[in-house]
Design an enzyme around this catalytic site. Structure first.
Site, mmCIF file in Angstrom:
data_model
loop_
_atom_site.group_PDB
_atom_site.id
_atom_site.type_symbol
_atom_site.label_atom_id
_atom_site.label_comp_id
_atom_site.label_asym_id
_atom_site.label_seq_id
_atom_site.Cartn_x
_atom_site.Cartn_y
_atom_site.Cartn_z
ATOM 1 N N ILE A 36 82.190 -37.326 -31.513
ATOM 2 C CA ILE A 36 81.696 -38.278 -32.525
ATOM 3 C C ILE A 36 81.912 -39.722 -32.055
ATOM 4 O O ILE A 36 81.014 -40.567 -32.167
ATOM 5 C CB ILE A 36 82.375 -38.023 -33.890
ATOM 6 C CG1 ILE A 36 81.996 -36.627 -34.409
ATOM 7 C CG2 ILE A 36 81.982 -39.100 -34.910
ATOM 8 C CD1 ILE A 36 82.770 -36.147 -35.619
ATOM 9 N N ASP A 73 91.807 -43.887 -26.386
ATOM 10 C CA ASP A 73 91.880 -42.417 -26.458
ATOM 11 C C ASP A 73 92.942 -41.978 -25.460
ATOM 12 O O ASP A 73 93.277 -42.721 -24.524
ATOM 13 C CB ASP A 73 90.507 -41.791 -26.102
ATOM 14 C CG ASP A 73 90.406 -40.330 -26.534
ATOM 15 O OD1 ASP A 73 91.322 -39.546 -26.235
ATOM 16 O OD2 ASP A 73 89.415 -39.985 -27.186
ATOM 17 N N CYS A 125 89.568 -40.057 -34.177
ATOM 18 C CA CYS A 125 90.520 -39.118 -33.577
ATOM 19 C C CYS A 125 90.879 -38.065 -34.630
ATOM 20 O O CYS A 125 90.671 -38.285 -35.819
ATOM 21 C CB CYS A 125 91.755 -39.856 -33.076
ATOM 22 S SG CYS A 125 92.626 -40.736 -34.375
ATOM 23 N N PRO A 126 91.401 -36.911 -34.202
ATOM 24 C CA PRO A 126 91.751 -35.889 -35.195
ATOM 25 C C PRO A 126 93.039 -36.255 -35.931
ATOM 26 O O PRO A 126 93.799 -37.116 -35.470
ATOM 27 C CB PRO A 126 91.964 -34.637 -34.337
ATOM 28 C CG PRO A 126 92.292 -35.143 -32.976
ATOM 29 C CD PRO A 126 91.666 -36.480 -32.820
ATOM 30 N N THR A 143 85.785 -42.110 -40.949
ATOM 31 C CA THR A 143 84.972 -40.918 -41.255
ATOM 32 C C THR A 143 85.653 -39.689 -40.647
ATOM 33 O O THR A 143 85.008 -38.661 -40.469
ATOM 34 C CB THR A 143 83.541 -41.040 -40.671
ATOM 35 O OG1 THR A 143 83.658 -41.314 -39.267
ATOM 36 C CG2 THR A 143 82.734 -42.128 -41.343
ATOM 37 N N SER A 144 86.950 -39.812 -40.294
ATOM 38 C CA SER A 144 87.603 -38.702 -39.598
ATOM 39 C C SER A 144 88.418 -37.833 -40.558
ATOM 40 O O SER A 144 87.930 -36.802 -41.032
ATOM 41 C CB SER A 144 88.446 -39.230 -38.453
ATOM 42 O OG SER A 144 88.859 -38.157 -37.658
ATOM 43 N N ARG A 145 89.631 -38.230 -40.861
ATOM 44 C CA ARG A 145 90.441 -37.522 -41.849
ATOM 45 C C ARG A 145 91.235 -38.567 -42.637
ATOM 46 O O ARG A 145 91.755 -39.536 -42.064
ATOM 47 C CB ARG A 145 91.415 -36.531 -41.197
ATOM 48 C CG ARG A 145 90.770 -35.255 -40.702
ATOM 49 C CD ARG A 145 90.282 -34.340 -41.844
ATOM 50 N NE ARG A 145 89.660 -33.136 -41.335
ATOM 51 C CZ ARG A 145 88.343 -32.974 -41.136
ATOM 52 N NH1 ARG A 145 87.503 -33.954 -41.400
ATOM 53 N NH2 ARG A 145 87.868 -31.826 -40.693
ATOM 54 N N ASP A 183 84.906 -42.254 -45.738
ATOM 55 C CA ASP A 183 84.220 -41.030 -46.147
ATOM 56 C C ASP A 183 85.248 -39.937 -46.412
ATOM 57 O O ASP A 183 84.915 -38.852 -46.848
ATOM 58 C CB ASP A 183 83.257 -40.588 -45.024
ATOM 59 C CG ASP A 183 82.461 -39.347 -45.406
ATOM 60 O OD1 ASP A 183 81.823 -39.385 -46.476
ATOM 61 O OD2 ASP A 183 82.490 -38.354 -44.663
ATOM 62 N N GLU A 230 92.065 -36.397 -50.973
ATOM 63 C CA GLU A 230 90.710 -35.991 -51.391
ATOM 64 C C GLU A 230 90.622 -34.565 -51.911
ATOM 65 O O GLU A 230 89.692 -34.210 -52.630
ATOM 66 C CB GLU A 230 89.712 -36.153 -50.228
ATOM 67 C CG GLU A 230 89.888 -35.138 -49.104
ATOM 68 C CD GLU A 230 88.838 -35.307 -47.994
ATOM 69 O OE1 GLU A 230 88.644 -36.444 -47.521
ATOM 70 O OE2 GLU A 230 88.235 -34.292 -47.606
ATOM 71 N N HIS A 278 83.193 -37.424 -48.370
ATOM 72 C CA HIS A 278 83.181 -36.500 -47.222
ATOM 73 C C HIS A 278 81.774 -35.935 -46.994
ATOM 74 O O HIS A 278 81.581 -34.729 -46.928
ATOM 75 C CB HIS A 278 84.192 -35.361 -47.434
ATOM 76 C CG HIS A 278 84.747 -34.843 -46.137
ATOM 77 N ND1 HIS A 278 86.090 -34.575 -45.953
ATOM 78 C CD2 HIS A 278 84.142 -34.543 -44.960
ATOM 79 C CE1 HIS A 278 86.273 -34.124 -44.727
ATOM 80 N NE2 HIS A 278 85.106 -34.098 -44.105
HETATM 81 P P1 NAD Z 1 86.686 -34.309 -30.566
HETATM 82 O O1 NAD Z 1 87.750 -33.287 -30.394
HETATM 83 O O2 NAD Z 1 85.415 -34.175 -29.787
HETATM 84 O O3 NAD Z 1 87.276 -35.765 -30.263
HETATM 85 C C1 NAD Z 1 88.508 -36.222 -30.715
HETATM 86 C C2 NAD Z 1 88.983 -37.260 -29.708
HETATM 87 O O4 NAD Z 1 90.189 -37.842 -30.231
HETATM 88 C C3 NAD Z 1 89.311 -36.686 -28.334
HETATM 89 O O5 NAD Z 1 88.678 -37.452 -27.324
HETATM 90 C C4 NAD Z 1 90.832 -36.771 -28.241
HETATM 91 O O6 NAD Z 1 91.303 -37.001 -26.914
HETATM 92 C C5 NAD Z 1 91.075 -37.996 -29.138
HETATM 93 N N1 NAD Z 1 92.453 -38.080 -29.611
HETATM 94 C C6 NAD Z 1 93.339 -37.082 -29.917
HETATM 95 N N2 NAD Z 1 94.508 -37.601 -30.308
HETATM 96 C C7 NAD Z 1 94.381 -38.951 -30.231
HETATM 97 C C8 NAD Z 1 95.252 -40.021 -30.474
HETATM 98 N N3 NAD Z 1 96.515 -39.808 -30.850
HETATM 99 N N4 NAD Z 1 94.790 -41.277 -30.301
HETATM 100 C C9 NAD Z 1 93.521 -41.507 -29.874
HETATM 101 N N5 NAD Z 1 92.651 -40.518 -29.609
HETATM 102 C C10 NAD Z 1 93.079 -39.261 -29.784
HETATM 103 O O7 NAD Z 1 86.392 -34.349 -32.132
HETATM 104 P P2 NAD Z 1 85.083 -34.912 -32.855
HETATM 105 O O8 NAD Z 1 84.077 -33.835 -32.987
HETATM 106 O O9 NAD Z 1 84.701 -36.201 -32.229
HETATM 107 O O10 NAD Z 1 85.666 -35.169 -34.319
HETATM 108 C C11 NAD Z 1 86.647 -36.144 -34.567
HETATM 109 C C12 NAD Z 1 87.187 -35.958 -35.965
HETATM 110 O O11 NAD Z 1 86.152 -36.242 -36.905
HETATM 111 C C13 NAD Z 1 87.581 -34.505 -36.286
HETATM 112 O O12 NAD Z 1 88.919 -34.246 -35.894
HETATM 113 C C14 NAD Z 1 87.399 -34.405 -37.768
HETATM 114 O O13 NAD Z 1 88.646 -34.670 -38.376
HETATM 115 C C15 NAD Z 1 86.429 -35.548 -38.106
HETATM 116 N N6 NAD Z 1 85.165 -35.083 -38.702
HETATM 117 C C16 NAD Z 1 84.773 -35.594 -39.891
HETATM 118 C C17 NAD Z 1 83.575 -35.191 -40.460
HETATM 119 C C18 NAD Z 1 83.078 -35.738 -41.782
HETATM 120 O O14 NAD Z 1 82.170 -35.156 -42.385
HETATM 121 N N7 NAD Z 1 83.611 -36.832 -42.272
HETATM 122 C C19 NAD Z 1 82.791 -34.242 -39.797
HETATM 123 C C20 NAD Z 1 83.214 -33.764 -38.560
HETATM 124 C C21 NAD Z 1 84.406 -34.180 -38.016
#
Ligand code: NAD
Length: 334
Positions: free
Chosen positions: A155, A174, A205-206, A232-234, A258, A263, A295
């Site tokens: 993302i 990252d 990031c996750p 938009t992550s968590r 988001d 939530e 979300h």
């Molecule tokens: P991904 O696994 O492809 O990418 C996550 C990136 O974060 C990786 O490059 C990883 O190295 C990096 N990372 C891990 N720990 C880190 C840290 N401490 N500091 C900096 N970077 C770090 O995941 P993705 O598909 O890009 O998704 C990212 C997040 O988006 C998911 O974990 C999920 O929580 C969230 N998400 C939200 C929605 C939504 O509807 N709002 C939908 C899908 C995913």
């Protein structure tokens, strides 16, 4: 396989039922969220299909194991809702949908950014009231701004490309740097540098024990005055109390979220006839420079189709005892 599908919404049922005829699985679509009270509904099934706010903590996993269910397919990318140690101890096989449409989420992040930067959420309401005044609607250009991206996986990468397209300078942090992004002009740096140099910060990031409250009083103090913060992550990446304080002091000039720390009891439900008991989201909604969506960043036709396809593929591999392409393995958390 017989699959108990928790937290069903109409759009899930639609996207899955369109594809089920091509696969040999039987689904029971259940509306309740998976938790310790509802886990018994999975009895008689071979697998559970769960979403972001379903509980897969130790008690629920033990209950599922008692029901002889050891297969879980998550129809999402993030898996912070799973107790991986317990899952590993009990021998669960868990798959997810690692990347269904990174663009869906990245584009939604930009929907939040553009609404906030051009105040379209305000003009929408104004114009409906025949108020065509432009007072208070001065925005700012994205071209030439510095955008910081935390987490450049699927993302974050899609987000960086859109930001470059807008003519922004893109900074990134990252644990693993992407060669592809470096080649197209993204500058990796330390988190401290990114925080102090970015006018817009977007979190991708996750959520892990190491990233919980990544945005806290200390990191907010490092940001420039009037920063725009997008999540938009968590939800729990942001300490909500600290964000409210930052908004009150005007350190945070714009907040687009988001996802929200608490939530679980709010999102994905129509609570329009109820009194909200959550003081923090209620406070956030009083700020004119805060935009909240529930979300929905993943919610595009393309993403739903891909989620269904990959989840059904994951179930096929499980049913045939094949090596699992999208299995979540117990890894040391960052
Ligand atoms: P991904 O696994 O492809 O990418 C996550 C990136 O974060 C990786 O490059 C990883 O190295 C990096 N990372 C891990 N720990 C880190 C840290 N401490 N500091 C900096 N970077 C770090 O995941 P993705 O598909 O890009 O998704 C990212 C997040 O988006 C998911 O974990 C999920 O929580 C969230 N998400 C939200 C929605 C939504 O509807 N709002 C939908 C899908 C995913």
């Amino acid at each position: 396989m017989k699959v108990a599908f928790f937290s069903t919404k109409s759009y899930d049922k639609d996207s899955f039922t369109k594809q089920i005829p091509h696969f040999k699985h039987q689904f029971t679509f259940l509306e309740p969220k998976l938790d310790l009270d509802t886990a018994k509904l999975a009895a008689g099934h071979d697998a559970v299909c769960a979403f972001v706010n379903d509980h897969l903590d130790e008690p629920v996993l033990r209950k599922l194991a008692e029901l002889k269910i050891k297969r879980i397919v998550l129809r999402c990318a993030g898996y912070n809702q799973v107790n991986l140690e317990t899952a590993d101890e009990l021998g669960f096989k868990i798959c997810r949908v690692p990347a269904y449409s990174p663009e869906a989420v990245a584009e939604h992040a930009f929907a939040l950014i553009l609404s906030l930067s051009r105040k379209t959420h305000k003009s929408f309401n104004r114009v409906r009231d025949n108020n065509f005044s432009l007072e208070g609607l001065v925005g700012f250009n994205l071209a030439g701004k510095t955008v910081g991206v935390i987490g450049t996986g699927a993302i974050g990468t899609a987000f960086c490309k859109i930001a470059l397209g807008f003519g922004c300078t893109v900074l990134a942090y990252d644990l693993i740097e992407s060669k592809e992004l470096k080649q197209i002009g993204v500058n990796y740096m330390s988190l401290d540098e990114l925080l102090s140099d970015s006018q817009i910060i977007s979190l991708h990031c996750p959520l892990t024990p190491g990233t919980k409250h990544l945005i806290n009083p200390q990191t907010i103090s490092q940001m420039p005055d009037g920063v725009m913060l997008i999540n938009t992550s968590r939800g729990a990446l942001i300490d909500t109390k600290a964000a409210i304080k930052g908004l009150k002091s005007k350190k945070i000039g714009y907040l687009g979220i988001d996802v929200y720390e608490q939530e679980e009891d709010l999102f994905f439900r129509n609570l329009s006839e109820e009194i909200l008991m959550d003081e923090y989201i209620s406070r956030l909604m009083t700020f004119p420079n805060v935009l909240i969506t529930g979300h929905q960043a993943f919610l595009t036709r393309e993403a739903l189709e891909q989620i269904a396809t990959t989840t059904l593929f994951n179930l096929d591999e499980m049913a045939q005892n094949k090596p699992l392409t999208n299995q979540i393995k117990l890894l040391k958390q960052f």
